[in-house]
Scaffold this motif. Structure first.
Motif, PDB file in Angstrom:
ATOM      1  N   SER A 153       0.847  -1.193   0.000  1.00  0.00           N
ATOM      2  CA  SER A 153       0.000   0.000   0.000  1.00  0.00           C
ATOM      3  C   SER A 153       0.886   1.249   0.000  1.00  0.00           C
ATOM      4  O   SER A 153       1.874   1.310   0.747  1.00  0.00           O
ATOM      5  CB  SER A 153      -0.895   0.024   1.245  1.00  0.00           C
ATOM      6  OG  SER A 153      -1.706  -1.115   1.317  1.00  0.00           O
ATOM      7  N   ASN A 154       0.538   2.219  -0.812  1.00  0.00           N
ATOM      8  CA  ASN A 154       1.190   3.533  -0.793  1.00  0.00           C
ATOM      9  C   ASN A 154       2.711   3.460  -0.740  1.00  0.00           C
ATOM     10  O   ASN A 154       3.334   3.978   0.196  1.00  0.00           O
ATOM     11  CB  ASN A 154       0.679   4.350   0.400  1.00  0.00           C
ATOM     12  CG  ASN A 154      -0.822   4.457   0.422  1.00  0.00           C
ATOM     13  OD1 ASN A 154      -1.424   4.977  -0.511  1.00  0.00           O
ATOM     14  ND2 ASN A 154      -1.449   3.946   1.481  1.00  0.00           N
ATOM     15  N   PRO A 155       3.334   2.831  -1.740  1.00  0.00           N
ATOM     16  CA  PRO A 155       4.804   2.706  -1.722  1.00  0.00           C
ATOM     17  C   PRO A 155       5.487   4.073  -1.703  1.00  0.00           C
ATOM     18  O   PRO A 155       4.983   5.056  -2.244  1.00  0.00           O
ATOM     19  CB  PRO A 155       5.114   1.934  -3.005  1.00  0.00           C
ATOM     20  CG  PRO A 155       3.908   2.090  -3.872  1.00  0.00           C
ATOM     21  CD  PRO A 155       2.740   2.219  -2.951  1.00  0.00           C
ATOM     22  N   ILE A 161      11.012  -2.169  -3.978  1.00  0.00           N
ATOM     23  CA  ILE A 161      10.031  -3.173  -3.576  1.00  0.00           C
ATOM     24  C   ILE A 161      10.538  -4.542  -4.036  1.00  0.00           C
ATOM     25  O   ILE A 161      10.836  -4.739  -5.215  1.00  0.00           O
ATOM     26  CB  ILE A 161       8.648  -2.903  -4.204  1.00  0.00           C
ATOM     27  CG1 ILE A 161       8.178  -1.472  -3.903  1.00  0.00           C
ATOM     28  CG2 ILE A 161       7.633  -3.928  -3.707  1.00  0.00           C
ATOM     29  CD1 ILE A 161       7.944  -1.171  -2.457  1.00  0.00           C
ATOM     30  N   TYR A 162      10.631  -5.479  -3.102  1.00  0.00           N
ATOM     31  CA  TYR A 162      11.122  -6.809  -3.459  1.00  0.00           C
ATOM     32  C   TYR A 162      10.142  -7.521  -4.392  1.00  0.00           C
ATOM     33  O   TYR A 162       8.918  -7.390  -4.264  1.00  0.00           O
ATOM     34  CB  TYR A 162      11.338  -7.644  -2.198  1.00  0.00           C
ATOM     35  CG  TYR A 162      12.518  -7.182  -1.379  1.00  0.00           C
ATOM     36  CD1 TYR A 162      13.810  -7.593  -1.688  1.00  0.00           C
ATOM     37  CD2 TYR A 162      12.351  -6.308  -0.304  1.00  0.00           C
ATOM     38  CE1 TYR A 162      14.906  -7.153  -0.949  1.00  0.00           C
ATOM     39  CE2 TYR A 162      13.435  -5.860   0.440  1.00  0.00           C
ATOM     40  CZ  TYR A 162      14.709  -6.287   0.109  1.00  0.00           C
ATOM     41  OH  TYR A 162      15.788  -5.841   0.837  1.00  0.00           O
ATOM     42  N   GLY A 163      10.706  -8.298  -5.311  1.00  0.00           N
ATOM     43  CA  GLY A 163       9.876  -9.008  -6.277  1.00  0.00           C
ATOM     44  C   GLY A 163       9.141 -10.177  -5.671  1.00  0.00           C
ATOM     45  O   GLY A 163       8.048 -10.529  -6.127  1.00  0.00           O
ATOM     46  N   PRO A 169      16.509  -9.905   2.558  1.00  0.00           N
ATOM     47  CA  PRO A 169      16.641  -8.445   2.629  1.00  0.00           C
ATOM     48  C   PRO A 169      18.088  -7.967   2.445  1.00  0.00           C
ATOM     49  O   PRO A 169      19.042  -8.660   2.798  1.00  0.00           O
ATOM     50  CB  PRO A 169      16.134  -8.100   4.029  1.00  0.00           C
ATOM     51  CG  PRO A 169      16.294  -9.358   4.813  1.00  0.00           C
ATOM     52  CD  PRO A 169      16.087 -10.480   3.850  1.00  0.00           C
ATOM     53  N   MET A 170      18.210  -6.789   1.868  1.00  0.00           N
ATOM     54  CA  MET A 170      19.523  -6.179   1.657  1.00  0.00           C
ATOM     55  C   MET A 170      19.362  -4.662   1.693  1.00  0.00           C
ATOM     56  O   MET A 170      18.264  -4.133   1.553  1.00  0.00           O
ATOM     57  CB  MET A 170      20.105  -6.594   0.308  1.00  0.00           C
ATOM     58  CG  MET A 170      19.233  -6.185  -0.882  1.00  0.00           C
ATOM     59  SD  MET A 170      19.969  -6.561  -2.482  1.00  0.00           S
ATOM     60  CE  MET A 170      21.269  -5.349  -2.549  1.00  0.00           C
ATOM     61  N   GLY A 186       6.025  -4.896   2.074  1.00  0.00           N
ATOM     62  CA  GLY A 186       4.602  -4.581   2.020  1.00  0.00           C
ATOM     63  C   GLY A 186       3.769  -5.105   3.163  1.00  0.00           C
ATOM     64  O   GLY A 186       2.531  -5.073   3.094  1.00  0.00           O
ATOM     65  N   GLY A 187       4.391  -5.587   4.236  1.00  0.00           N
ATOM     66  CA  GLY A 187       3.617  -5.982   5.403  1.00  0.00           C
ATOM     67  C   GLY A 187       2.859  -4.798   5.968  1.00  0.00           C
ATOM     68  O   GLY A 187       3.310  -3.659   5.884  1.00  0.00           O
TER      69      GLY A 187
END
Length: 620
Positions: A153-155, A161-163, A169-170, A186-187
């Motif tokens: 939501s609302n990036p 954004i991870y695929g 994570p990095m 996106g959690g």
């Protein structure tokens, strides 16, 4: 060293450990018959000021006693012994303080004295819903996306954004190591609402959320707006829905309060001009300017640990305290009024004592059943921070702290770095320094977003992980589950310890183990509310303790870290043992080899634990 006197604060001081203000203390000291002791003086200090010189009275030969009733203020008191002794016709003054290993006395030079500590506190009580709870910590971006399309939501602008949800994570950094693009999965809060049935099923009663307020980062410790939910996570309506639906399942919500610093990208500092407010960075006339510390140019400002993205605030600035604490719609009042049951203070040892006290007052006025938790990494009863001795546990500051010493102690034991009796001594030292309510309110962590996950720390050995969890679930204090640990999630240091929850790829055996362990904890009052007696034994690999309560309930816990079968002899007068039905313990391997009167000789299998109900054979 000469052992002219013998004293153990764990056995020869009454009452044991911390005391309430105006409560007296009585001690007993034995002397060595080989020495001609002329006098023993019990010297008591509050901080560096002597408040008592008590000449101990020889009650019987080689047995001295004394009492002091001058603990009339809260705070930390310290004491040691001055012994006047005749050695071969020479009069000497010898100083005795506390051993660094246990409660026994050791001879010191006066300059190097390690003094005994007594914590003196007001009478206080931590809410039972908290002390008896099971806490689950959620790093919101990495837990679950509750949107139907599973898209964030609302990036954020210029973010990554991870695929795939399962990507590792990095950080994306520039040549100077500065993060130039924040990464997101996106959690969100809807995702937590969606998983409330799962959390309830495994036994969670408290959810602690890492920061949820608007911020440019994924971790939210660089707050942009304390009074707004980050749009990637949701809004106030969704938070209220989470609070209400969690409450119906007997789950309370605790928020993370980051009040030592804000984000540079915030409405208050506004370094990048992303807010309509005139920020402290932009103008000396900004109403937020007094919140920060500038030295000369606007680019020369104090920040947390030198990180320019985290400008420090003046917590005691009047307008800042109004905004965070006192105003009718202050940060504390706004969210607590919505139904939040407590706050965890980030870097509590960097917050002024007055700020913590005032925040606690306002919080308790708003909701007397709420809790205030602090991030403190050491013994929180006597931490020295920036030259100041902190007194978090005197009754007017923190209810609880994150028990990093618990994690350090149990990991050191399981990795073979300390013996079982050394582990016992470390826990006894904390138990001696902490008020009972504080020790029972310790957040017993084994993983967090700041440290290596327990599975990785213990070299991916699930048997060892289960020993850590079994200890956590049967020990005094509140079990603290870092999201995903129960599902077998691993991870090194930041950002690896912030991987996404492995939905559909969980370690089902580990989940069942957590669930079963939590059920066992809840079944026996001695495990949730009881006191602890530690077992002293001659086997470095066996750690044991008995949890007990005033109703006569006793639970015996034995942990074997070794790769070999171990025998241990337990003396239990007029009692017998019943194996508690925890399906993932080693009970199916247990053999009671022999019972001789009141003594049990038990065999414990390698890398296993056993939990027993100690039953009284004598009718009361």
């Amino acid at each position: 060293m000469r052992n002219v006197i013998h004293y153990n604060s764990w056995e020869n001081k009454a009452p044991f450990g911390a005391i309430k203000v105006n409560q007296g203390v009585r001690i007993a000291v034995r002397t060595n018959e080989e020495y001609d002791v002329l006098n023993i003086k019990w010297v008591i200090l509050k901080e560096d000021n002597v408040v008592g010189h008590i000449d101990l009275v020889e009650e019987n030969r080689n047995y001295y006693q004394g009492e002091f009733n001058g603990f009339n203020e809260t705070g930390l008191y310290f004491y040691y012994f001055e012994v006047d002794v005749n050695i071969n016709g020479s009069y000497q003054k010898i100083f005795y303080g506390k051993s660094f290993e246990d409660g026994h006395t050791i001879e010191y030079s006066y300059e190097n004295l390690n003094k005994y500590q007594i914590t003196v506190h007001e009478d206080f009580e931590v809410p039972s819903w908290y002390k008896e709870g099971i806490m689950y910590n959620i790093f919101v971006d990495r837990f679950n996306n509750g949107n139907r399309n599973k898209k964030p939501s609302n990036p954020k602008p210029n973010s990554f954004i991870y695929g795939n949800w399962s990507d590792i994570p990095m950080y994306i950094k520039d040549k100077d190591g500065e993060i130039i693009r924040w990464d997101f999965y996106g959690g969100n809060l809807k995702g937590i609402i969606e998983k409330l049935p799962y959390l309830s099923k495994i036994g969670v009663t408290i959810i602690y959320l890492n920061p949820i307020f608007e911020s440019s980062s994924n971790h939210k410790y660089n707050t942009g707006d304390y009074k707004k939910i980050d749009p990637m996570f949701g809004d106030e309506e969704i938070l209220k829905e989470l609070i209400d639906k969690a409450s119906k399942r007997g789950i309370n919500i605790i928020l993370d309060g980051v009040f030592n610093h804000t984000g540079a990208d915030s409405k208050y500092f506004n370094k990048f001009g992303n807010y309509d407010e005139v920020g402290a960075y932009q103008s000396e006339d900004s109403k937020y300017r007094p919140w920060y510390n500038f030295e000369g140019s606007k680019d020369n400002y104090k920040c947390w640990w030198g990180i320019k993205d985290l400008p420090n605030v003046n917590e005691l600035n009047e307008s800042y305290m109004d905004y965070i604490i006192y105003d009718v719609d202050s940060v504390i009042n706004k969210w607590t009024g919505m139904g939040i049951k407590g706050w965890r203070l980030d870097v509590a040892d960097e917050l002024p004592t007055k700020f913590i006290k005032e925040l606690r007052k306002e919080l308790k006025n708003n909701d007397s059943d709420s809790v205030l938790i602090g991030e403190v990494w050491e013994d929180a009863s006597n931490k020295i921070s920036y030259g100041e001795r902190r007194n978090y546990f005197v009754g007017d500051q923190l209810d609880s702290v994150m028990a990093y010493p618990f994690r350090n102690n149990i990991v050191s034991f399981l990795k073979g770095q300390i013996t079982s009796n050394q582990l016992r001594n470390k826990f006894m030292t904390l138990k001696e320094n902490y008020p009972k309510e504080s020790f029972k309110s310790n957040l017993n962590i084994i993983s967090s977003h700041d440290i290596t996950r327990i599975k990785t720390e213990l070299n991916y050995d699930n048997e060892m992980v289960k020993l850590a969890v079994a200890t956590q679930m049967t020990f005094e204090g509140i079990p603290y589950i870092y999201y995903g640990d129960e599902a077998g999630l691993s991870g090194g240091t930041d950002p690896d310890n912030r991987r996404t929850y492995p939905w559909k790829n969980e370690d089902e055996d580990m989940i069942e183990f957590y669930k079963d362990s939590i059920n066992t904890r809840k079944k026996y009052n001695a495990l949730t509310n009881g006191d602890t007696d530690f077992i002293i034994n001659n086997d470095d690999d066996i750690f044991g303790y008995i949890r007990f309560n005033d109703n006569g309930e006793k639970i015996l816990v034995l942990i074997n870290r070794s790769t070999e079968d171990k025998n241990i002899n337990i003396s239990l007068e007029e009692n017998t043992l019943e194996v508690i039905d925890i399906k993932y313990s080693s009970k199916k391997y247990l053999e009671i080899i022999s019972k001789n009167n009141d003594s049990f000789n038990l065999q414990i299998r390698p890398k296993s634990f056993n939990i027993f109900n100690v039953l009284n054979l004598v009718e009361v």
